[in-house]
Each structure stands twice: as C-alpha cells, then as structure tokens.
Design a protein around this motif. Structure first.
Motif, PDB file in Angstrom:
ATOM      1  N   TYR A   1       0.828  -1.215   0.000  1.00 45.26           N
ATOM      2  CA  TYR A   1       0.000   0.000   0.000  1.00 45.26           C
ATOM      3  C   TYR A   1       0.862   1.266   0.000  1.00 45.26           C
ATOM      4  O   TYR A   1       0.633   2.189  -0.776  1.00 45.26           O
ATOM      5  N   ALA A   2       1.872   1.313   0.851  1.00 45.25           N
ATOM      6  CA  ALA A   2       2.681   2.528   1.002  1.00 45.25           C
ATOM      7  C   ALA A   2       3.654   2.766  -0.152  1.00 45.25           C
ATOM      8  O   ALA A   2       4.265   3.825  -0.224  1.00 45.25           O
ATOM      9  N   THR A   3       3.774   1.817  -1.074  1.00 45.79           N
ATOM     10  CA  THR A   3       4.638   2.059  -2.234  1.00 45.79           C
ATOM     11  C   THR A   3       3.956   2.988  -3.232  1.00 45.79           C
ATOM     12  O   THR A   3       4.612   3.551  -4.103  1.00 45.79           O
ATOM     13  N   SER A   4       2.652   3.135  -3.113  1.00 45.49           N
ATOM     14  CA  SER A   4       1.884   3.962  -4.044  1.00 45.49           C
ATOM     15  C   SER A   4       1.679   5.376  -3.499  1.00 45.49           C
ATOM     16  O   SER A   4       1.015   5.568  -2.478  1.00 45.49           O
ATOM     17  N   LYS A   5       2.226   6.350  -4.204  1.00 42.34           N
ATOM     18  CA  LYS A   5       2.008   7.753  -3.815  1.00 42.34           C
ATOM     19  C   LYS A   5       0.520   8.102  -3.932  1.00 42.34           C
ATOM     20  O   LYS A   5       0.009   8.882  -3.133  1.00 42.34           O
ATOM     21  N   TRP A   6      -0.173   7.507  -4.893  1.00 44.00           N
ATOM     22  CA  TRP A   6      -1.612   7.766  -5.049  1.00 44.00           C
ATOM     23  C   TRP A   6      -2.379   7.271  -3.828  1.00 44.00           C
ATOM     24  O   TRP A   6      -3.267   7.962  -3.319  1.00 44.00           O
ATOM     25  N   CYS A   7      -2.055   6.059  -3.352  1.00 43.84           N
ATOM     26  CA  CYS A   7      -2.727   5.525  -2.160  1.00 43.84           C
ATOM     27  C   CYS A   7      -2.485   6.437  -0.965  1.00 43.84           C
ATOM     28  O   CYS A   7      -3.410   6.731  -0.202  1.00 43.84           O
ATOM     29  N   LEU A   8      -1.250   6.884  -0.805  1.00 43.91           N
ATOM     30  CA  LEU A   8      -0.918   7.739   0.335  1.00 43.91           C
ATOM     31  C   LEU A   8      -1.622   9.091   0.235  1.00 43.91           C
ATOM     32  O   LEU A   8      -2.097   9.626   1.241  1.00 43.91           O
ATOM     33  N   GLU A   9      -1.728   9.636  -0.967  1.00 42.55           N
ATOM     34  CA  GLU A   9      -2.460  10.898  -1.154  1.00 42.55           C
ATOM     35  C   GLU A   9      -3.942  10.713  -0.836  1.00 42.55           C
ATOM     36  O   GLU A   9      -4.561  11.562  -0.198  1.00 42.55           O
ATOM     37  N   GLU A  10      -4.515   9.589  -1.298  1.00 43.98           N
ATOM     38  CA  GLU A  10      -5.911   9.286  -0.962  1.00 43.98           C
ATOM     39  C   GLU A  10      -6.082   9.218   0.542  1.00 43.98           C
ATOM     40  O   GLU A  10      -7.040   9.766   1.091  1.00 43.98           O
ATOM     41  N   LEU A  11      -5.163   8.545   1.204  1.00 42.62           N
ATOM     42  CA  LEU A  11      -5.260   8.366   2.648  1.00 42.62           C
ATOM     43  C   LEU A  11      -5.221   9.697   3.384  1.00 42.62           C
ATOM     44  O   LEU A  11      -6.009   9.919   4.310  1.00 42.62           O
ATOM     45  N   VAL A  12      -4.338  10.598   2.972  1.00 41.42           N
ATOM     46  CA  VAL A  12      -4.284  11.924   3.595  1.00 41.42           C
ATOM     47  C   VAL A  12      -5.633  12.618   3.444  1.00 41.42           C
ATOM     48  O   VAL A  12      -6.172  13.180   4.402  1.00 41.42           O
ATOM     49  N   LYS A  13      -6.211  12.561   2.248  1.00 47.44           N
ATOM     50  CA  LYS A  13      -7.510  13.191   1.996  1.00 47.44           C
ATOM     51  C   LYS A  13      -8.608  12.529   2.833  1.00 47.44           C
ATOM     52  O   LYS A  13      -9.468  13.218   3.409  1.00 47.44           O
ATOM     53  N   ILE A  14      -8.592  11.209   2.900  1.00 51.62           N
ATOM     54  CA  ILE A  14      -9.604  10.477   3.666  1.00 51.62           C
ATOM     55  C   ILE A  14      -9.541  10.864   5.141  1.00 51.62           C
ATOM     56  O   ILE A  14     -10.577  11.150   5.760  1.00 51.62           O
ATOM     57  N   ILE A  15      -8.358  10.896   5.712  1.00 56.09           N
ATOM     58  CA  ILE A  15      -8.209  11.250   7.128  1.00 56.09           C
ATOM     59  C   ILE A  15      -8.609  12.707   7.353  1.00 56.09           C
ATOM     60  O   ILE A  15      -9.289  13.031   8.332  1.00 56.09           O
ATOM     61  N   GLN A  16      -8.232  13.581   6.443  1.00 58.43           N
ATOM     62  CA  GLN A  16      -8.624  15.003   6.552  1.00 58.43           C
ATOM     63  C   GLN A  16     -10.144  15.135   6.478  1.00 58.43           C
ATOM     64  O   GLN A  16     -10.759  15.851   7.268  1.00 58.43           O
ATOM     65  N   TRP A  17     -10.773  14.385   5.575  1.00 57.19           N
ATOM     66  CA  TRP A  17     -12.232  14.438   5.414  1.00 57.19           C
ATOM     67  C   TRP A  17     -12.919  13.862   6.650  1.00 57.19           C
ATOM     68  O   TRP A  17     -13.965  14.350   7.069  1.00 57.19           O
ATOM     69  N   ARG A  18     -12.329  12.839   7.246  1.00 58.60           N
ATOM     70  CA  ARG A  18     -12.849  12.274   8.490  1.00 58.60           C
ATOM     71  C   ARG A  18     -12.807  13.316   9.605  1.00 58.60           C
ATOM     72  O   ARG A  18     -13.791  13.503  10.334  1.00 58.60           O
ATOM     73  N   GLU A  19     -11.681  13.985   9.746  1.00 66.33           N
ATOM     74  CA  GLU A  19     -11.512  14.974  10.819  1.00 66.33           C
ATOM     75  C   GLU A  19     -12.381  16.209  10.609  1.00 66.33           C
ATOM     76  O   GLU A  19     -12.954  16.727  11.554  1.00 66.33           O
ATOM     77  N   ASP A  20     -12.495  16.659   9.366  1.00 63.78           N
ATOM     78  CA  ASP A  20     -13.232  17.893   9.079  1.00 63.78           C
ATOM     79  C   ASP A  20     -14.734  17.695   8.907  1.00 63.78           C
ATOM     80  O   ASP A  20     -15.515  18.604   9.172  1.00 63.78           O
ATOM     81  N   HIS A  21     -15.146  16.507   8.447  1.00 66.71           N
ATOM     82  CA  HIS A  21     -16.559  16.297   8.105  1.00 66.71           C
ATOM     83  C   HIS A  21     -17.172  15.044   8.727  1.00 66.71           C
ATOM     84  O   HIS A  21     -18.318  14.713   8.435  1.00 66.71           O
ATOM     85  N   GLY A  22     -16.409  14.332   9.535  1.00 67.36           N
ATOM     86  CA  GLY A  22     -16.949  13.179  10.237  1.00 67.36           C
ATOM     87  C   GLY A  22     -17.179  11.938   9.398  1.00 67.36           C
ATOM     88  O   GLY A  22     -17.942  11.053   9.799  1.00 67.36           O
ATOM     89  N   GLN A  23     -16.528  11.854   8.239  1.00 62.39           N
ATOM     90  CA  GLN A  23     -16.709  10.666   7.412  1.00 62.39           C
ATOM     91  C   GLN A  23     -16.253   9.422   8.177  1.00 62.39           C
ATOM     92  O   GLN A  23     -15.218   9.437   8.841  1.00 62.39           O
TER      93      GLN A  23
END
Length: 160
Positions: free
Chosen positions: A74-96
């Motif tokens: 999973y961590a070899t993919s920059k795309w996966c890591l970028e998605e993860l940053v967005k997902i965690i940010q969306w969780r923190e900001d919008h409760g996803q």
C-alpha cells in the motif's frame, strides 16, 4: 471545500493498492457491496483522459464512508498515500466514517511504518525528499498512516 461535499454519489470509497488486492479481496468486497445495492467507488471507474486527482478527491468527498485496504505494498503507491491523507482530513473535518482493513499486514507496521512500510518510505525519501514541500508531503503520509492504524478496523487474520 468543493461543491461535491454537499452531494452523496457513493456510499463507500475504497482505497487499495491494485497490484495487491484488485483481483482478490477488493474484487470480492466490491461485488458483495454491489449485491447489497451499496454504491462503491473503485478507481477502475476513472474515465480515460481525465485528470486523476480531482476525480479521486471528488469521489472521497462525495462518499458517506471510506474503506482503506492496507496491504503489503500500500505505502509504495504515492496515489494511495495521497488518498489516505484526503480520507483522514475528510474524516476529521466532516466526520466521514473510515474503516481500515488490515489485509495480510499488521496494524503496528502501518502505525510505526515497519516492515514493507518502512522500506516504502525509505524509497520515497531517497526518490523525492530533496525539497521541503516533498518532505512535508512525506510527513503528512506518515501522520495519516498512524492516525488510520489507530482506528478500530478489520484484520484479515481474524477470518483466515
């Protein structure tokens, strides 16, 4: 915040490393969700010629929840890591709701970037840590991995 944050297009956004799980776990999960009429976004729906990141970002923002399938590479993919940053940010900001799935990997490897995650980050740091903006990106990836590994999730060894 984009305008997509006001509309729900998907029930679930699935983040995964294609080479590890696309034809196995992710395919089965996607089919099971479809059978239950749960709308899941899987990146094989990206229209050809379309900008990738804005499409992924919109899919994350317009999903009720995200499932992150952590696998060995999973961590070899920059795309996966970028998605993860967005997902965690969306969780923190919008409760996803975010559900991590630890597929043939240990949560501690993700939390502390050990094993294959440590190797992936060593490569990322060698390849593009020359600028401060890239070093900041790597710090965000590490922080998102730690936060996501701290969320109660599903571990494949419990069902093997």
């Amino acid at each position: 915040m984009s305008s997509s944050s006001c509309t729900t297009k998907y029930d679930v956004f699935i983040s995964f490393r294609g080479e590890d799980t696309r034809e196995t776990f992710t395919a089965h999960l996607s089919k099971a969700l479809e059978n239950k009429t749960i709308r899941a976004y899987v990146d094989d729906r990206l229209p050809r010629g379309e900008e990738i990141w804005p499409t992924l970002e919109e899919a994350i923002e317009s999903s009720l929840m995200s499932i992150v399938i952590f696998s060995e590479n999973y961590a070899t993919s920059k795309w996966c890591l970028e998605e993860l940053v967005k997902i965690i940010q969306w969780r923190e900001d919008h409760g996803q709701v975010v559900i991590p799935v630890f597929y043939r990997t240990e949560p501690s490897h993700i939390r502390y970037q050990r094993g294959s995650f440590e190797k992936a980050f060593a490569k990322h740091e060698r390849d593009f840590a020359e600028s401060e903006s890239n070093r900041e990106k790597i710090r965000k990836w590490r922080k998102a991995l730690k936060k996501s590994a701290d969320i109660c999730g599903w571990h494949s060894k419990n069902y093997a």
